[in-house]
Scaffold this motif. Structure first.
Motif, short mmCIF file in Angstrom:
data_model
loop_
_atom_site.label_atom_id
_atom_site.label_comp_id
_atom_site.label_asym_id
_atom_site.label_seq_id
_atom_site.Cartn_x
_atom_site.Cartn_y
_atom_site.Cartn_z
N MET A 22 35.79 48.13 46.07
CA MET A 22 35.73 48.77 47.87
C MET A 22 36.64 47.36 47.98
N SER A 23 36.38 46.48 47.99
CA SER A 23 37.11 45.73 49.42
C SER A 23 38.35 45.60 48.59
N SER A 24 39.37 45.73 47.42
CA SER A 24 40.35 45.38 47.35
C SER A 24 40.57 47.02 47.55
N LEU A 25 40.66 47.56 47.84
CA LEU A 25 40.79 49.29 47.55
C LEU A 25 41.07 49.53 49.21
N PHE A 26 39.68 48.86 50.25
CA PHE A 26 40.16 49.47 51.76
C PHE A 26 40.17 48.19 52.72
N LEU A 27 40.80 46.73 52.09
CA LEU A 27 40.72 45.56 52.54
C LEU A 27 42.12 45.70 52.02
N THR A 28 43.48 46.56 53.15
CA THR A 28 44.57 46.15 52.33
C THR A 28 45.27 44.98 53.69
N LYS A 29 44.86 44.75 55.28
CA LYS A 29 45.73 43.61 56.37
C LYS A 29 45.62 41.87 55.25
N VAL A 30 46.08 41.56 55.34
CA VAL A 30 45.69 40.14 55.05
C VAL A 30 44.45 39.05 56.13
N ASP A 31 44.65 39.82 57.21
CA ASP A 31 42.85 39.26 57.58
C ASP A 31 41.79 39.58 57.18
N THR A 32 41.66 40.95 56.55
CA THR A 32 40.48 41.02 57.13
C THR A 32 40.39 40.80 55.15
N LYS A 33 40.63 40.58 53.93
CA LYS A 33 40.42 40.54 52.67
C LYS A 33 39.58 39.42 52.17
N THR A 34 38.74 39.62 51.97
CA THR A 34 37.51 38.72 51.36
C THR A 34 38.50 37.33 50.68
N LEU A 35 37.19 36.61 49.81
CA LEU A 35 37.77 35.21 49.23
C LEU A 35 38.61 35.58 47.46
N ALA A 36 37.69 36.67 47.36
CA ALA A 36 37.10 36.47 45.94
C ALA A 36 39.11 37.60 45.48
N ILE A 37 39.49 38.75 46.54
CA ILE A 37 40.26 39.18 46.80
C ILE A 37 41.82 38.67 47.08
N SER A 38 41.37 37.54 47.94
CA SER A 38 42.58 36.63 48.39
C SER A 38 42.97 35.76 47.03
N ILE A 39 42.18 35.06 46.26
CA ILE A 39 42.01 33.98 45.08
C ILE A 39 42.69 35.25 43.61
N LYS A 40 42.25 36.58 43.63
CA LYS A 40 43.22 37.14 42.23
C LYS A 40 44.33 37.75 43.47
N THR A 41 44.94 37.31 44.11
CA THR A 41 46.66 37.42 44.44
C THR A 41 47.39 36.43 43.80
N PHE A 42 46.53 35.45 43.05
CA PHE A 42 47.23 34.47 42.67
C PHE A 42 47.50 34.84 41.28
N LEU A 43 47.47 36.36 40.74
CA LEU A 43 47.35 36.91 39.03
C LEU A 43 48.54 37.78 39.30
N THR A 44 49.36 37.46 38.44
CA THR A 44 50.24 38.77 38.02
C THR A 44 50.12 39.47 36.70
N ASN A 45 50.74 40.60 36.51
CA ASN A 45 50.76 40.98 34.79
C ASN A 45 51.60 39.88 34.69
N HIS A 46 52.33 39.24 34.48
CA HIS A 46 53.29 37.91 33.28
C HIS A 46 52.87 36.86 33.69
N SER A 47 52.13 36.09 35.20
CA SER A 47 52.21 34.80 35.19
C SER A 47 50.74 34.93 35.81
N ALA A 48 50.15 33.84 36.17
CA ALA A 48 49.30 33.05 36.89
C ALA A 48 50.10 31.90 37.17
N GLU A 49 48.93 32.00 38.86
CA GLU A 49 49.20 30.19 39.80
C GLU A 49 47.61 29.66 39.57
N TYR A 50 47.93 28.60 38.23
CA TYR A 50 46.27 28.54 38.24
C TYR A 50 45.46 27.57 39.33
N ALA A 51 46.66 26.49 39.62
CA ALA A 51 46.15 25.55 40.27
C ALA A 51 45.61 26.02 42.02
#
Length: 76
Positions: A22-51
């Protein structure tokens, strides 16, 4: 006792997943994203930024671990 633990585990997992979904669907602005959703942005389909992802996870765990350790010191 084991069926109770399994049932509670399933319900907790479903609740956590629904909170994330629900957070990932409704919180689309960068200012309103939760920490878990922000961390998920480091994952893509082909790579991950682990650091940066691990740094974010560490920052998300530190307040909880401090509160738990603080409560443990109070009760002893």
């Amino acid at each position: 006792m084991k069926p109770i633990i399994i049932t509670v585990t399933v319900f907790v997992a479903m609740g956590v997943w629904n909170d994330f979904l629900m957070s990932s669907l409704f919180l689309t602005k960068v200012d309103t994203k939760t920490l878990a959703i922000s961390i998920k942005t480091f994952l893509t389909n082909h790579s991950a930024e682990y650091a940066p992802m691990m740094a974010g996870l560490l920052l998300s765990v530190l307040p909880v671990s401090y509160l738990l350790s603080d409560r443990a010191e109070i009760h002893h």
